[in-house]
Design an enzyme around this catalytic site. Structure first.
Site, PDB file in Angstrom:
ATOM      1  N   CYS A  18      11.154   2.761   0.156  1.00 23.18           N
ATOM      2  CA  CYS A  18      10.992   3.579   1.360  1.00 23.18           C
ATOM      3  C   CYS A  18      11.628   2.846   2.537  1.00 23.18           C
ATOM      4  O   CYS A  18      12.061   1.693   2.413  1.00 23.18           O
ATOM      5  CB  CYS A  18       9.513   3.854   1.614  1.00 23.18           C
ATOM      6  SG  CYS A  18       8.584   2.411   2.192  1.00 23.18           S
ATOM      7  N   GLU A  29       7.265  -3.423  -2.995  1.00 19.61           N
ATOM      8  CA  GLU A  29       8.539  -4.009  -2.587  1.00 19.61           C
ATOM      9  C   GLU A  29       8.398  -4.847  -1.316  1.00 19.61           C
ATOM     10  O   GLU A  29       8.946  -5.952  -1.232  1.00 19.61           O
ATOM     11  CB  GLU A  29       9.591  -2.907  -2.357  1.00 19.61           C
ATOM     12  CG  GLU A  29       9.858  -2.056  -3.563  1.00 19.61           C
ATOM     13  CD  GLU A  29       8.934  -0.834  -3.685  1.00 19.61           C
ATOM     14  OE1 GLU A  29       9.279   0.071  -4.460  1.00 19.61           O
ATOM     15  OE2 GLU A  29       7.881  -0.785  -3.008  1.00 19.61           O
ATOM     16  N   CYS A  42       9.947  -0.549   3.252  1.00 13.43           N
ATOM     17  CA  CYS A  42      10.294  -1.568   2.253  1.00 13.43           C
ATOM     18  C   CYS A  42      11.748  -2.000   2.385  1.00 13.43           C
ATOM     19  O   CYS A  42      12.058  -3.193   2.282  1.00 13.43           O
ATOM     20  CB  CYS A  42      10.003  -1.056   0.854  1.00 13.43           C
ATOM     21  SG  CYS A  42       8.229  -0.853   0.552  1.00 13.43           S
TER      22      CYS A  42
END
Length: 162
Positions: A85, A57, A88
């Site tokens: 996360c 990502e 990201c």
């Protein structure tokens, strides 16, 4: 959310999971991301996970920010099988990608990875990151309809990892 939108979300989430399978074939962790244009049909980019600091990502968001205007990206959608996360989510925020769709929560990912040293999952949901910014990024997920497919790939990978 209407049926057409949900079907579209599931279609691209499945593609992101396929990109995650490609990541495994390349020797990387099972994560993938897909960037879809404002027309909600055209795939602009796909990205495999590279390593522990170059997640699918965040790498996709950086490449997108280097190739498209922030105004254009605001109307694009990033799809990822696993909730982004905190790293990201922050990169997506700074890249100005206005829509994010994920299939399975990071909390569910932790159930697959356990305390694996290659994926020390943080308990910081993407919504927390986005809620603390000045932009209203739209976040959709999780989707129970895709959970088994995503979890099967994650379990396969992490259970066979030494």
């Amino acid at each position: 959310m209407n049926r057409v939108q949900k079907d579209r979300f599931l279609k691209f989430l499945r593609i992101s999971n396929e990109v995650g399978k490609r990541a495994v074939e390349l020797g990387n962790h099972p994560f993938g991301a897909v960037l879809v244009a404002p027309d909600n049909e055209t795939i602009l980019l796909t990205q495999c996970n590279i390593d522990t600091v170059n997640h699918a990502e965040s790498t996709l968001a950086r490449i997108a920010a280097s190739n498209f205007t922030s105004e254009f990206l605001w109307n694009c959608t990033l799809y990822t099988a696993i909730e982004p996360c905190c790293m990201c989510a922050g990169t997506i925020y700074w890249a100005n990608i206005g829509n994010v769709v994920y299939g399975v929560s990071e909390k569910k990912l932790l159930e697959c990875t356990g305390s694996h040293h290659e994926n020390p999952t943080m308990s910081v949901p993407a919504c927390y990151i986005f809620e603390h910014g000045q932009k209203s990024i739209k976040l959709y997920g999780p989707f129970n309809e895709i959970e088994d497919e995503v979890i099967n790939l994650q379990n396969y990978f992490w259970k066979n990892r030494s």
